[in-house]
Motif scaffolding. Sequence first.
Motif, PDB file in Angstrom:
ATOM      1  N   GLN A   1     -54.695  23.196  13.141  1.00 35.40           N
ATOM      2  CA  GLN A   1     -54.947  21.773  12.967  1.00 35.40           C
ATOM      3  C   GLN A   1     -56.440  21.554  12.774  1.00 35.40           C
ATOM      4  OE1 GLN A   1     -53.658  19.794  16.501  1.00 35.40           O
ATOM      5  NE2 GLN A   1     -55.297  20.573  17.747  1.00 35.40           N
TER       6      GLN A   1
ATOM      7  N   ASN B   1     -38.435  12.449   8.173  1.00 38.76           N
ATOM      8  CA  ASN B   1     -39.772  11.875   7.975  1.00 38.76           C
ATOM      9  C   ASN B   1     -40.390  11.505   9.320  1.00 38.76           C
ATOM     10  OD1 ASN B   1     -38.632   9.307   8.705  1.00 38.76           O
ATOM     11  ND2 ASN B   1     -37.973   9.046   6.588  1.00 38.76           N
ATOM     12  N   THR B   2     -41.626  11.015   9.270  1.00 38.49           N
ATOM     13  CA  THR B   2     -42.337  10.682  10.508  1.00 38.49           C
ATOM     14  C   THR B   2     -41.780   9.442  11.201  1.00 38.49           C
ATOM     15  OG1 THR B   2     -44.013   9.470   9.252  1.00 38.49           O
ATOM     16  CG2 THR B   2     -44.488  11.791   9.775  1.00 38.49           C
ATOM     17  N   CYS B   3     -40.893   8.718  10.533  1.00 37.52           N
ATOM     18  CA  CYS B   3     -40.209   7.568  11.145  1.00 37.52           C
ATOM     19  C   CYS B   3     -38.876   8.012  11.758  1.00 37.52           C
ATOM     20  CB  CYS B   3     -39.978   6.466  10.120  1.00 37.52           C
ATOM     21  SG  CYS B   3     -41.504   5.738   9.504  1.00 37.52           S
TER      22      CYS B   3
ATOM     23  N   SER C   1     -36.675   3.657   9.481  1.00 37.87           N
ATOM     24  CA  SER C   1     -37.881   2.911   9.120  1.00 37.87           C
ATOM     25  C   SER C   1     -37.582   1.415   9.142  1.00 37.87           C
ATOM     26  CB  SER C   1     -38.379   3.337   7.740  1.00 37.87           C
ATOM     27  OG  SER C   1     -37.390   3.091   6.768  1.00 37.87           O
TER      28      SER C   1
ATOM     29  N   GLU D   1     -42.716  -0.463   6.234  1.00 37.41           N
ATOM     30  CA  GLU D   1     -43.296   0.631   7.010  1.00 37.41           C
ATOM     31  C   GLU D   1     -43.393   1.872   6.127  1.00 37.41           C
ATOM     32  OE1 GLU D   1     -42.645   2.739  11.322  1.00 37.41           O
ATOM     33  OE2 GLU D   1     -40.883   1.973  10.291  1.00 37.41           O
ATOM     34  N   LEU D   2     -44.529   2.527   6.153  1.00 39.55           N
ATOM     35  CA  LEU D   2     -44.706   3.768   5.420  1.00 39.55           C
ATOM     36  C   LEU D   2     -44.436   4.935   6.356  1.00 39.55           C
ATOM     37  CD1 LEU D   2     -47.983   2.989   3.449  1.00 39.55           C
ATOM     38  CD2 LEU D   2     -45.627   2.970   2.594  1.00 39.55           C
ATOM     39  N   CYS D   3     -43.633   5.870   5.894  1.00 37.85           N
ATOM     40  CA  CYS D   3     -43.278   7.041   6.690  1.00 37.85           C
ATOM     41  C   CYS D   3     -43.744   8.296   5.967  1.00 37.85           C
ATOM     42  CB  CYS D   3     -41.764   7.114   6.881  1.00 37.85           C
ATOM     43  SG  CYS D   3     -41.053   5.633   7.606  1.00 37.85           S
ATOM     44  N   GLY D   4     -44.404   9.174   6.686  1.00 42.91           N
ATOM     45  CA  GLY D   4     -44.824  10.437   6.095  1.00 42.91           C
ATOM     46  C   GLY D   4     -43.615  11.272   5.727  1.00 42.91           C
ATOM     47  N   GLN D   5     -43.581  11.776   4.513  1.00 46.73           N
ATOM     48  CA  GLN D   5     -42.450  12.566   4.045  1.00 46.73           C
ATOM     49  C   GLN D   5     -42.633  14.022   4.448  1.00 46.73           C
ATOM     50  OE1 GLN D   5     -39.673  11.028   2.698  1.00 46.73           O
ATOM     51  NE2 GLN D   5     -40.883   9.315   3.455  1.00 46.73           N
ATOM     52  N   MET D   6     -42.202  14.332   5.648  1.00 47.34           N
ATOM     53  CA  MET D   6     -42.273  15.686   6.166  1.00 47.34           C
ATOM     54  C   MET D   6     -41.153  15.879   7.175  1.00 47.34           C
ATOM     55  SD  MET D   6     -45.575  15.247   8.685  1.00 47.34           S
ATOM     56  CE  MET D   6     -45.376  16.741   9.618  1.00 47.34           C
TER      57      MET D   6
ATOM     58  N   ASP E   1     -39.711  12.753  18.509  1.00 51.05           N
ATOM     59  CA  ASP E   1     -40.292  13.971  17.967  1.00 51.05           C
ATOM     60  C   ASP E   1     -40.188  15.036  19.062  1.00 51.05           C
ATOM     61  OD1 ASP E   1     -42.281  13.164  19.758  1.00 51.05           O
ATOM     62  OD2 ASP E   1     -43.914  13.376  18.336  1.00 51.05           O
TER      63      ASP E   1
END
Length: 116
Positions: free
Chosen positions: A8, A68-70, A74, A78-83, A104
């Motif tokens: 990181q 995703n991060t949501c 969602s 709201e924007l969610c990281g696509q991972m 998580d």
Amino acid sequence: MENISYSQFVGNKLTSQVDNLAQGSPQNPPNQLPASIVEAVRVDLSRQTGIAAGGLRVTESSRQTWPNTCLGISTTNELCGQMIVKGWRVVVSDGSQIWVYRTDARGKVLRLEPKN
């Protein structure tokens, strides 16, 4: 037991650390919900419902992979990281109602699934 490492950015420096989360450890086997996540879910639900945290029990839990991060839930605008996010699905009850949470892997992100 094989250790899993990750890297990181901290400030402007890349650091690497060893993490046994995916493998579990003697203190927390891989398929056992960590106590810190149980507590985080109970406290969050208590805040939302007014039910004392002590009256809430985890009745089921399972490891999950969210899209995703949501955590796959969602809200509007709201924007969610696509991972891919590894985590838990946690079912909680007060004896008469049930709620389902998504978290998580460390319980830092919590989402209450909408009731159908």
